[in-house]
Scaffold this motif. Sequence first.
Motif, PDB file in Angstrom:
ATOM      1  N   PRO A 209       9.877  10.296  -8.763  1.00  6.29           N
ATOM      2  CA  PRO A 209      10.962  10.206  -7.803  1.00  6.29           C
ATOM      3  C   PRO A 209      11.584   8.685  -7.847  1.00  6.29           C
ATOM      4  CG  PRO A 209       8.754   9.987  -6.655  1.00  6.29           C
ATOM      5  CD  PRO A 209       8.452  10.506  -7.974  1.00  6.29           C
ATOM      6  N   VAL A 210      12.657   8.587  -7.550  1.00  5.66           N
ATOM      7  CA  VAL A 210      13.174   7.195  -7.166  1.00  5.66           C
ATOM      8  C   VAL A 210      12.781   6.713  -5.976  1.00  5.66           C
ATOM      9  CG1 VAL A 210      15.187   5.832  -6.413  1.00  5.66           C
ATOM     10  CG2 VAL A 210      15.335   7.414  -8.545  1.00  5.66           C
ATOM     11  N   ILE A 211      12.048   5.499  -6.325  1.00  4.48           N
ATOM     12  CA  ILE A 211      11.054   4.639  -4.770  1.00  4.48           C
ATOM     13  C   ILE A 211      11.985   3.397  -4.515  1.00  4.48           C
ATOM     14  CG2 ILE A 211       9.084   3.845  -4.086  1.00  4.48           C
ATOM     15  CD1 ILE A 211       7.631   5.887  -5.948  1.00  4.48           C
ATOM     16  N   PHE A 212      12.163   3.380  -3.407  1.00  3.80           N
ATOM     17  CA  PHE A 212      12.817   1.958  -2.893  1.00  3.80           C
ATOM     18  C   PHE A 212      12.196   1.669  -1.348  1.00  3.80           C
ATOM     19  CE2 PHE A 212      16.096   4.552  -1.665  1.00  3.80           C
ATOM     20  CZ  PHE A 212      16.650   4.363  -0.475  1.00  3.80           C
ATOM     21  N   ASP A 213      11.986   0.422  -1.153  1.00  4.52           N
ATOM     22  CA  ASP A 213      11.694   0.057   0.312  1.00  4.52           C
ATOM     23  C   ASP A 213      13.021  -0.657   0.788  1.00  4.52           C
ATOM     24  OD1 ASP A 213      11.660  -3.373   0.406  1.00  4.52           O
ATOM     25  OD2 ASP A 213      11.628  -2.683  -1.694  1.00  4.52           O
ATOM     26  N   ILE A 214      12.818  -0.615   2.238  1.00  2.00           N
ATOM     27  CA  ILE A 214      13.984  -1.445   2.730  1.00  2.00           C
ATOM     28  C   ILE A 214      13.407  -2.592   3.678  1.00  2.00           C
ATOM     29  CG2 ILE A 214      15.145   0.982   3.040  1.00  2.00           C
ATOM     30  CD1 ILE A 214      14.310   0.704   5.984  1.00  2.00           C
ATOM     31  N   GLY A 215      12.100  -3.280   3.250  1.00  2.00           N
ATOM     32  CA  GLY A 215      11.797  -4.294   3.715  1.00  2.00           C
ATOM     33  C   GLY A 215      12.663  -5.586   3.941  1.00  2.00           C
ATOM     34  N   SER A 216      12.443  -6.197   5.075  1.00  2.00           N
ATOM     35  CA  SER A 216      12.965  -7.568   5.390  1.00  2.00           C
ATOM     36  C   SER A 216      12.785  -8.593   4.406  1.00  2.00           C
ATOM     37  CB  SER A 216      12.894  -7.914   6.705  1.00  2.00           C
ATOM     38  OG  SER A 216      13.343  -6.990   7.793  1.00  2.00           O
ATOM     39  N   LEU A 217      11.491  -8.520   3.931  1.00  2.00           N
ATOM     40  CA  LEU A 217      11.000  -9.540   3.092  1.00  2.00           C
ATOM     41  C   LEU A 217      10.635  -8.661   1.747  1.00  2.00           C
ATOM     42  CD1 LEU A 217       8.722 -11.537   5.550  1.00  2.00           C
ATOM     43  CD2 LEU A 217      10.998 -12.167   4.537  1.00  2.00           C
TER      44      LEU A 217
ATOM     45  N   VAL B 295       7.131  -8.154  -5.010  1.00  2.00           N
ATOM     46  CA  VAL B 295       7.827  -8.587  -6.392  1.00  2.00           C
ATOM     47  C   VAL B 295       6.845  -8.167  -7.370  1.00  2.00           C
ATOM     48  CG1 VAL B 295       8.671 -10.442  -7.652  1.00  2.00           C
ATOM     49  CG2 VAL B 295       9.407 -10.404  -5.477  1.00  2.00           C
ATOM     50  N   GLY B 296       5.722  -8.672  -7.253  1.00  2.00           N
ATOM     51  CA  GLY B 296       4.704  -8.341  -8.397  1.00  2.00           C
ATOM     52  C   GLY B 296       4.517  -6.795  -8.346  1.00  2.00           C
ATOM     53  N   PRO B 297       4.120  -5.752  -7.428  1.00  2.00           N
ATOM     54  CA  PRO B 297       3.847  -4.509  -7.474  1.00  2.00           C
ATOM     55  C   PRO B 297       5.283  -3.747  -7.985  1.00  2.00           C
ATOM     56  CG  PRO B 297       2.999  -5.513  -5.541  1.00  2.00           C
ATOM     57  CD  PRO B 297       3.975  -6.413  -6.272  1.00  2.00           C
ATOM     58  N   LEU B 298       6.376  -4.069  -7.443  1.00  2.00           N
ATOM     59  CA  LEU B 298       7.908  -3.531  -8.012  1.00  2.00           C
ATOM     60  C   LEU B 298       7.824  -3.590  -9.512  1.00  2.00           C
ATOM     61  CD1 LEU B 298      10.069  -3.985  -4.890  1.00  2.00           C
ATOM     62  CD2 LEU B 298       9.041  -1.902  -5.760  1.00  2.00           C
ATOM     63  N   SER B 299       7.769  -5.110  -9.735  1.00  2.00           N
ATOM     64  CA  SER B 299       8.182  -5.462 -11.276  1.00  2.00           C
ATOM     65  C   SER B 299       7.097  -4.953 -12.092  1.00  2.00           C
ATOM     66  CB  SER B 299       8.032  -7.033 -11.465  1.00  2.00           C
ATOM     67  OG  SER B 299       9.216  -7.800 -10.541  1.00  2.00           O
ATOM     68  N   GLN B 300       5.761  -4.866 -11.929  1.00  2.00           N
ATOM     69  CA  GLN B 300       4.584  -4.210 -12.673  1.00  2.00           C
ATOM     70  C   GLN B 300       5.173  -2.715 -12.678  1.00  2.00           C
ATOM     71  OE1 GLN B 300       0.935  -4.377 -11.198  1.00  2.00           O
ATOM     72  NE2 GLN B 300      -0.048  -3.542 -12.964  1.00  2.00           N
ATOM     73  N   ALA B 301       5.660  -2.022 -11.809  1.00  2.00           N
ATOM     74  CA  ALA B 301       5.873  -0.630 -11.911  1.00  2.00           C
ATOM     75  C   ALA B 301       6.973  -0.262 -12.781  1.00  2.00           C
ATOM     76  CB  ALA B 301       6.091   0.229 -10.284  1.00  2.00           C
ATOM     77  N   ALA B 302       8.057  -1.253 -12.570  1.00  2.00           N
ATOM     78  CA  ALA B 302       9.381  -1.131 -13.537  1.00  2.00           C
ATOM     79  C   ALA B 302       9.034  -1.183 -14.767  1.00  2.00           C
ATOM     80  CB  ALA B 302      10.361  -1.900 -12.864  1.00  2.00           C
TER      81      ALA B 302
ATOM     82  N   GLU C 253       0.784  -1.272   0.033  1.00  2.00           N
ATOM     83  CA  GLU C 253      -0.113   0.086   0.061  1.00  2.00           C
ATOM     84  C   GLU C 253       0.821   1.183  -0.135  1.00  2.00           C
ATOM     85  OE1 GLU C 253      -0.276  -2.576   2.084  1.00  2.00           O
ATOM     86  OE2 GLU C 253      -2.463  -3.148   1.398  1.00  2.00           O
ATOM     87  N   SER C 254       1.963   1.311   0.777  1.00  2.00           N
ATOM     88  CA  SER C 254       3.007   2.070   0.760  1.00  2.00           C
ATOM     89  C   SER C 254       3.503   2.604  -0.758  1.00  2.00           C
ATOM     90  CB  SER C 254       3.957   2.157   1.879  1.00  2.00           C
ATOM     91  OG  SER C 254       3.611   1.987   3.190  1.00  2.00           O
ATOM     92  N   LEU C 255       3.956   1.550  -1.297  1.00  2.00           N
ATOM     93  CA  LEU C 255       4.225   1.713  -2.652  1.00  2.00           C
ATOM     94  C   LEU C 255       3.363   2.326  -3.526  1.00  2.00           C
ATOM     95  CD1 LEU C 255       6.370   1.257  -4.891  1.00  2.00           C
ATOM     96  CD2 LEU C 255       5.346  -1.103  -5.017  1.00  2.00           C
ATOM     97  N   GLN C 256       2.114   1.916  -3.413  1.00  2.00           N
ATOM     98  CA  GLN C 256       1.014   2.510  -4.427  1.00  2.00           C
ATOM     99  C   GLN C 256       0.861   3.956  -4.056  1.00  2.00           C
ATOM    100  OE1 GLN C 256       0.086   1.146  -7.030  1.00  2.00           O
ATOM    101  NE2 GLN C 256       1.117  -0.717  -6.532  1.00  2.00           N
TER     102      GLN C 256
END
Length: 256
Positions: A71-79, A84-91, A59-62
Motif C-alpha cells: 500500500p501507499v504509506i504516509f505519516d502526518i507527523g509534526s516532526l 528521514v532514515g527509515p522513509l528514505s531506506q524504504a523508498a 515503529e508504526s512505519l515498520q
Amino acid sequence: RILIMGGAGRMGKWLHQFFQGQGHLVGSYDLGGEGSWEEFARQPWDVVVLSTPLGILPESLQQALALPGDPVIFDIGSLKTHLVGPLSQAAAQGRRVTSLHPMFAPGTVVLTGRTVLVCDAGHSDATEAACQLFRDTAVSLCPVALDQHDQVMGGLLGLSHIVNLVFGQALRKLQLPFDKLGPIASTTFAKQAKTAAEVAAENPDLYYQIQHLNSATPEVYDALEQALRDFRAAATRSDPENFLALMKQCREYFFT
C-alpha cells in the motif's frame, strides 16, 4: 481502502471522517481499540496513514511496511527527523512511502486557507497518490524538503509554542490574576493572551514531543534567549537607540 493507524487520536478521528466524506472505505486501528492488529493486517489496504504519537512513528512505519499488498504509506507527523532514515531506506527499496503534515488542528471544519505540507521521501508516485487524496478540496499542498522540515518547524511550531507558554508562565510569576486582567486589557495583550491560553489548553504530551524530538530546538532556544537578552539590555539603557534599532529590525523582517 484506507487504514488509519492511530485512528482513536484526535487527528486520526478527523482523518477518518474526512476520508469517509470523500467516499473512501476507511478502517481505524488503535492500541486498545476495537479489533486486533492481526484482523486489520489480513485485509487489503490501498493506503495506510500513520497518525500515531510522534515517538512511536518509526515503529508504526515498520509495522505498516509488513502489511501485504504494497500500500501507499504516509505519516502526518509534526516532526520528521526521526523518520528521514527509515522513509528514505524504504523508498530506496521501492516501497511506496511518503510524508505529509497537515498544518491545522483536528477541529478544523473548513479547509479554505489551510495547508498540507508535502515531504517527498524518494518515491514520487507515492507522494502523488497521497496528494491526490486532498486535491479535490480547498486545501493547499505545499512541498517542503523532508530533511529541512524540522528546521522550518522549529520556527513555525517550536518557537511559537514556547513563546506563548513563556508568556503565560511570566504572567503567573508576576502574580497577576488573569481573570482581573481581561476587563482592562490592551488590544495587544488581549490578542496575545487569547493565543497563549489556546496553546496552554493543547495536548501537553504532544507539545512536549514537538519541543523534545526536534533537533532544531536548541538553536530555537538560543535565538529566543539571545533576543530576550538584547531587548532587556536595550530597554534598561538610558537612551533609546538600541531599542529603536531592534524594533526596526523586527519591522523590516515582517514588512520587507
